[in-house]
Design an enzyme around this catalytic site. Structure first.
Site, PDB file in Angstrom:
ATOM      1  N   GLY A 103       1.367  -1.187   0.048  1.00 49.60           N
ATOM      2  CA  GLY A 103      -0.063   0.016   0.110  1.00 49.60           C
ATOM      3  C   GLY A 103       1.188   1.273  -0.234  1.00 49.60           C
ATOM      4  N   GLY A 104       0.804   2.193  -0.927  1.00 51.77           N
ATOM      5  CA  GLY A 104       1.228   3.457  -1.093  1.00 51.77           C
ATOM      6  C   GLY A 104       0.914   4.645  -0.780  1.00 51.77           C
ATOM      7  N   GLY A 105      -0.077   4.906   0.244  1.00 47.07           N
ATOM      8  CA  GLY A 105      -0.989   5.725   1.043  1.00 47.07           C
ATOM      9  C   GLY A 105      -0.310   6.155   1.570  1.00 47.07           C
TER      10      GLY A 105
ATOM     11  N   GLY B  23       0.991   3.469   4.070  1.00 46.97           N
ATOM     12  CA  GLY B  23       2.384   3.107   3.300  1.00 46.97           C
ATOM     13  C   GLY B  23       3.508   3.940   3.590  1.00 46.97           C
TER      14      GLY B  23
ATOM     15  N   ALA C  77      -1.566  10.957   9.690  1.00 45.35           N
ATOM     16  CA  ALA C  77      -0.387  10.838   8.526  1.00 45.35           C
ATOM     17  C   ALA C  77      -1.307  11.419   7.334  1.00 45.35           C
ATOM     18  CB  ALA C  77      -0.190   9.893   8.465  1.00 45.35           C
TER      19      ALA C  77
ATOM     20  N   LYS D 193     -10.471   1.777  19.580  1.00 50.34           N
ATOM     21  CA  LYS D 193     -10.113   2.319  17.800  1.00 50.34           C
ATOM     22  C   LYS D 193     -11.379   2.194  17.163  1.00 50.34           C
ATOM     23  CE  LYS D 193      -7.644   4.545  15.396  1.00 50.34           C
ATOM     24  NZ  LYS D 193      -6.906   4.257  14.336  1.00 50.34           N
TER      25      LYS D 193
ATOM     26  N   ASN E   5     -13.508   6.153  16.467  1.00 48.36           N
ATOM     27  CA  ASN E   5     -13.889   6.458  15.152  1.00 48.36           C
ATOM     28  C   ASN E   5     -15.798   6.668  14.461  1.00 48.36           C
ATOM     29  OD1 ASN E   5     -11.032   4.692  13.610  1.00 48.36           O
ATOM     30  ND2 ASN E   5     -11.088   6.514  13.650  1.00 48.36           N
TER      31      ASN E   5
ATOM     32  N   ASN F  44     -15.845  10.410  13.562  1.00 44.59           N
ATOM     33  CA  ASN F  44     -15.146  10.665  12.031  1.00 44.59           C
ATOM     34  C   ASN F  44     -17.007  11.274  11.652  1.00 44.59           C
ATOM     35  OD1 ASN F  44     -12.408   9.423  13.360  1.00 44.59           O
ATOM     36  ND2 ASN F  44     -12.935   8.472  11.349  1.00 44.59           N
TER      37      ASN F  44
ATOM     38  N   SER G  53      -9.777  12.145   9.261  1.00 47.50           N
ATOM     39  CA  SER G  53     -10.265  11.804   8.209  1.00 47.50           C
ATOM     40  C   SER G  53     -11.308  11.404   7.374  1.00 47.50           C
ATOM     41  CB  SER G  53      -9.231  10.021   8.609  1.00 47.50           C
ATOM     42  OG  SER G  53      -9.940   9.424   9.377  1.00 47.50           O
TER      43      SER G  53
HETATM   44  O1  PAF Z   1     -10.047   8.811  11.769  1.00 51.99           O
HETATM   45  C1  PAF Z   1      -9.158   9.859  11.985  1.00 51.99           C
HETATM   46  O2  PAF Z   1      -9.165  11.124  12.057  1.00 51.99           O
HETATM   47  C2  PAF Z   1      -8.722   9.332  13.838  1.00 51.99           C
HETATM   48  O3  PAF Z   1      -8.779   7.560  13.533  1.00 51.99           O
HETATM   49  C3  PAF Z   1      -8.707  10.243  14.700  1.00 51.99           C
HETATM   50  C4  PAF Z   1      -8.684   9.215  16.590  1.00 51.99           C
HETATM   51  C5  PAF Z   1     -10.517   9.673  15.524  1.00 51.99           C
HETATM   52  C6  PAF Z   1      -8.354  11.398  15.116  1.00 51.99           C
HETATM   53  O4  PAF Z   1      -8.915  12.204  14.280  1.00 51.99           O
END
Ligand code: PAF
Length: 298
Positions: free
Chosen positions: A7-9, A12, A126, A180, A184, A188, A247
Site C-alpha cells: 500500500g502506497g497511501g 504505507g 499522516a 479504535k 472512529n 469521524n 480523516s
Molecule cells: O480517523 C481519524 O481521524 C483518527 O482516527 C481520529 C482518532 C478520529 C482523530 O482524528
C-alpha cells in the site's frame, strides 16, 4: 529484518519511512507509476512541517509481492482489502500485520494461511502529499496484537523502529480494535457532517449531546462491558486531537471515498443481526453515504 509494506497511501509511506530506517523495506504499490516515482526519489517525510532526509526503499507493483520477506505490513484501506485477498491467500507464508480501521476485515483474516497474523491500530496523523511524500502531523503510537500465532515478531518490532515511532504490544486484539472502532464511529461521522474539528464535539454542549447518544448506541450494539472505559478513551482522544480535522472530514472535503462501511456500516449490520434499534448509526451511515454519492454524481 526484511519487511514488505503493501500500500502506497499515507500509512504505507509512513511505515516505509520509519521501518526503513533500521530494516530493509520493499514497498508494493497499486500502480507501477507510483513504484517508479518511489524508486527514483526515495520516500520523503515531512515531520511537524520539517522535511527529513529522503530514504531509499525499493518499490514495485503489488502483483510482484511474493511474501518472501520475514514480515509484511498490509497498509491499504479496509475497502481495498477484498481486492487483495487472492494475492494474500496465495503468498502470505510469513508473519503479516493488518493495519485496517474498523472490525469488518477480521472475518477475512481466517481465509489466510500465514502462521502468524497480527492486527494493528495506528494513532498517528499522516497525510500523503504526493506519490512519494508523507506528512507526519500527529505523532502517536501503533498498537499491535496477535490475531493468530506467536507474538515473536511483534516483540522484536519495537527494537527495530526509531524511538519517535513507538510500537506497543497489546494482549487482546478484540478490545484494541473495538476501542479504535468506537473512537472512529463517533468522531469521524459527526465531524464530517457537522463540519467541525474534533474538539468541537466535546466543547459545544449541543454537539456533545449527540456525541454521547451516538456513543451509547455503539456501546449497546457492541455489547460493551465497562463502557465507561471506552467513553473515557473516546473523550481523551477527542481532547488530544481537538485541533485536528478527522480523516472522514478530510475525505469528504476532498471528494474521496470514506471508511464509513468499515466503521458505521459494520455497526449497522451488527445492530440488524442482533435486532437492536440504532437510529443514529443508521442515519449517520446514510448521511455519509449520501455525501459520497454527491461526489460520484459530480
Ligand atoms: O480517523 C481519524 O481521524 C483518527 O482516527 C481520529 C482518532 C478520529 C482523530 O482524528
Amino acid at each position: 529484518m526484511k519487511i514488505a509494506i503493501i500500500g502506497g497511501g499515507s500509512l504505507g509511506l509512513l511505515f516505509s519511512y520509519y521501518l526503513g530506517i533500521k530494516n530493509e523495506v520493499s514497498i508494493y504499490t497499486r500502480t507501477k507509476e507510483q513504484a517508479e516515482q518511489i524508486n527514483k526519489n526515495g520516500v520523503h517525510l515531512i515531520k511537524g512541517g520539517i522535511a527529513q532526509p529522503p530514504l531509499k526503499v525499493s518499490a514495485a507493483a503489488i502483483q510482484e509481492w511474493q511474501g518472501k520477506e520475514e514480515f509484511t505490513v498490509v497498509a491499504v484501506k479496509q475497502y481495498q482489502l477484498p481486492g487483495l485477498m487472492d494475492e494474500l491467500k496465495m503468498n502470505a507464508r510469513n508473519s503479516i500485520l493488518f493495519l485496517q480501521n474498523g472490525y469488518g476485515h477480521i472475518k477475512l483474516l481466517s481465509e489466510i494461511t500465514a502462521p502468524d497474523i497480527y492486527v494493528g491500530s495506528v494513532e498517528h496523523g499522516a497525510v500523503r502529499a504526493n506519490e512519494y511524500t508523507v506528512q507526519h502531523n500527529g505523532i502517536g503510537v501503533t498498537r499491535t496484537a496477535v490475531y493468530r500465532g506467536e507474538a515473536h515478531l511483534l516483540r522484536e518490532l519495537p527494537m527495530n523502529v526509531p524511538d519517535d515511532f513507538p510500537v506497543h504490544l497489546e494482549s487482546d486484539y478484540k478490545e484494541m480494535l473495538i476501542k479504535k472502532l468506537v473512537v472512529n464511529a463517533v468522531i469521524n461521522p459527526l465531524t464530517a457532517i457537522l463540519k467541525v474539528r474534533n474538539g468541537e464535539l466535546i466543547d459545544n454542549p449541543f454537539y456533545f449531546e449527540i456525541f454521547k447518544q451516538l456513543f451509547e448506541e455503539c456501546a449497546l450494539v457492541l455489547g460493551l462491558e465497562h463502557k465507561e472505559d471506552y467513553l473515557q478513551n473516546l473523550m481523551t482522544v477527542c481532547a488530544k486531537t481537538a485541533n485536528n480535522h478527522s480523516s472522514m472530514y478530510k475525505d469528504i472535503e476532498n471528494g474521496r471515498q470514506t471508511e464509513i462501511d468499515a466503521i458505521l456500516g459494520y455497526l449497522l449490520e451488527l445492530s440488524i443481526s442482533k435486532n437492536i434499534k440504532a437510529p443514529l448509526i443508521h442515519n449517520y451511515y446514510h448521511c455519509i453515504k449520501g455525501k459520497e454519492q454527491e461526489r460520484e454524481g459530480a
